[in-house]
Design a protein around this motif. Sequence first.
Motif, mmCIF file in Angstrom:
data_model
loop_
_atom_site.group_PDB
_atom_site.id
_atom_site.type_symbol
_atom_site.label_atom_id
_atom_site.label_comp_id
_atom_site.label_asym_id
_atom_site.label_seq_id
_atom_site.Cartn_x
_atom_site.Cartn_y
_atom_site.Cartn_z
ATOM 1 N N PRO A 11 0.828 -1.217 0.000
ATOM 2 C CA PRO A 11 0.000 0.000 0.000
ATOM 3 C C PRO A 11 0.861 1.265 0.000
ATOM 4 O O PRO A 11 1.963 1.292 0.556
ATOM 5 N N VAL A 12 0.347 2.300 -0.632
ATOM 6 C CA VAL A 12 1.022 3.602 -0.648
ATOM 7 C C VAL A 12 0.725 4.313 0.672
ATOM 8 O O VAL A 12 -0.426 4.308 1.129
ATOM 9 N N PRO A 13 1.729 4.924 1.322
ATOM 10 C CA PRO A 13 1.466 5.630 2.587
ATOM 11 C C PRO A 13 0.368 6.677 2.434
ATOM 12 O O PRO A 13 0.383 7.487 1.509
ATOM 13 N N THR A 14 -0.597 6.635 3.338
ATOM 14 C CA THR A 14 -1.724 7.565 3.265
ATOM 15 C C THR A 14 -1.266 9.011 3.367
ATOM 16 O O THR A 14 -1.776 9.888 2.657
ATOM 17 N N MET A 15 -0.299 9.278 4.231
ATOM 18 C CA MET A 15 0.198 10.651 4.377
ATOM 19 C C MET A 15 0.777 11.164 3.068
ATOM 20 O O MET A 15 0.586 12.339 2.709
ATOM 21 N N LEU A 16 1.471 10.315 2.330
ATOM 22 C CA LEU A 16 2.013 10.723 1.035
ATOM 23 C C LEU A 16 0.884 11.097 0.088
ATOM 24 O O LEU A 16 0.951 12.132 -0.599
ATOM 25 N N MET A 17 -0.172 10.306 0.048
ATOM 26 C CA MET A 17 -1.298 10.594 -0.850
ATOM 27 C C MET A 17 -1.987 11.902 -0.471
ATOM 28 O O MET A 17 -2.346 12.699 -1.341
ATOM 29 N N VAL A 18 -2.169 12.140 0.831
ATOM 30 C CA VAL A 18 -2.799 13.383 1.294
ATOM 31 C C VAL A 18 -1.959 14.591 0.870
ATOM 32 O O VAL A 18 -2.476 15.584 0.352
ATOM 33 N N LEU A 19 -0.651 14.497 1.067
ATOM 34 C CA LEU A 19 0.233 15.616 0.735
ATOM 35 C C LEU A 19 0.318 15.839 -0.771
ATOM 36 O O LEU A 19 0.368 16.987 -1.237
ATOM 37 N N LEU A 20 0.338 14.750 -1.545
ATOM 38 C CA LEU A 20 0.345 14.895 -3.005
ATOM 39 C C LEU A 20 -0.910 15.621 -3.485
ATOM 40 O O LEU A 20 -0.841 16.516 -4.338
ATOM 41 N N LEU A 21 -2.043 15.231 -2.937
ATOM 42 C CA LEU A 21 -3.290 15.884 -3.329
ATOM 43 C C LEU A 21 -3.299 17.348 -2.891
ATOM 44 O O LEU A 21 -3.738 18.232 -3.641
ATOM 45 N N MET A 123 -7.542 5.404 -7.838
ATOM 46 C CA MET A 123 -7.425 4.073 -8.433
ATOM 47 C C MET A 123 -6.392 3.236 -7.677
ATOM 48 O O MET A 123 -6.548 2.018 -7.549
ATOM 49 N N VAL A 124 -5.355 3.880 -7.177
ATOM 50 C CA VAL A 124 -4.370 3.187 -6.339
ATOM 51 C C VAL A 124 -5.038 2.661 -5.072
ATOM 52 O O VAL A 124 -4.802 1.517 -4.647
ATOM 53 N N ILE A 125 -5.876 3.482 -4.464
ATOM 54 C CA ILE A 125 -6.614 3.057 -3.268
ATOM 55 C C ILE A 125 -7.491 1.849 -3.591
ATOM 56 O O ILE A 125 -7.536 0.870 -2.835
ATOM 57 N N LYS A 126 -8.172 1.908 -4.722
ATOM 58 C CA LYS A 126 -9.037 0.798 -5.123
ATOM 59 C C LYS A 126 -8.233 -0.475 -5.360
ATOM 60 O O LYS A 126 -8.678 -1.586 -5.049
#
Length: 404
Positions: A11-21, A123-126
């Motif tokens: 899984p991709v780190p959630t914090m990374l996804m939040v910061l990217l967004l 899509m990564v989350i899915k």
Amino acid sequence: MPAMRAAAIKPVPTMLMVLLLFVTQACTDIFLPGLPQIARDFNSSIDVASLTISVYNVCQAAVVLFIGVVSDVRGRRPTILLCFGLHIGATIAIALCASMAVMIALRAVQALGSAAVYIVLRMVIKDTLDKPAQIHATGLLMIGLVLSPILAPLVGSWIVHWSNWRYCFWALCVLDLPLFIWAWVAIGETNLRRAELRASFSWASHARNYGAVLAEPYFRAMALLVGAAFAAFYAFISISSFMFIHQFGLRETTYGYVFMALALSYLAGNRLMSALNGRQLAPRRIIGLGLLVSVAGAVCVLMAPLLPSTMAVVAAIVLGTCLLRLATALIIPPAQVDVTDHFTQHGAHALGLLTCMQYGFAALGTMVVSNLWFAPSTNFLISTVLFVALSALGYLALTARRSH
């Protein structure tokens, strides 16, 4: 299947996804306090300067139609890393650019990156999580979307106040570069069905599915309703710095706090929408309430010129715009649910096309308000009435269709 998927994919780190967004969405708002500076530096008119917003929206509208499919057939990792890399390169180039034409072109490249991050992360989350974890991760991801319109204009207003608009983009670069390195290390390929999807994919079939959705009068009515409601708010975004800073003489730092009020209004609308949904109120009833709130916002904007003082006028415009922003929270999420429920065979295409139309209308709102020839506040008044009326027309078309 979820257990096998979790074991096969990191899984991709959630914090990374939040910061990217957060950082990719921040490029929409952070430079708005400096838009009058940009127009002055490049000797441009309001309508030309506003192309930095409308072109960005048009490109986002186009990208959401195909970027998910590209990540299906080419992979999530290369798609998001390439697009985010282009986004960073465009951000650096904007900070250094010497003409308005170059800046507008680079804003189109920025839009490619921000739209790709927005779509592909979902899509990564899915790909990597089971359904309960997907809901939790998507909720956390919304933090980036919520914080960006609160913090970006506020930070941008202070940057512009103490230096100039170019440092808004340098500030984004300072955040972007470490995140790119982290993404390069942490994001693996999550789409294990890439070869299968590539073999079965056809651009012609993809286009036909969009055509089938667009052919339905229901969809066109819903797109008009959602798009016009979003356009009414985006017209404010594009004209607001000229209106508040130039016309009404507000400081850049004070202007930044207006966007904090708008973001809080959206949060309030989102909470109200969730509460109404929890009470089993039908999506179209919630949408109708949102339209009434839009009308109330338009009334506030219409009354503003009749008030006796500049500060009263500013307060009425801010209140009206906060209501317009609250209304989008009541209209857009239920509309997305209603559309996906209606198109059982083409739900993904319907949602993608609705998002495309939403951003297309945002670009239209920007162009309309910036090309009128009156004072900025009058331009905003006219555009607000126009787009709220169009949104009401879309709702009437929906209800008329339902009655038949």
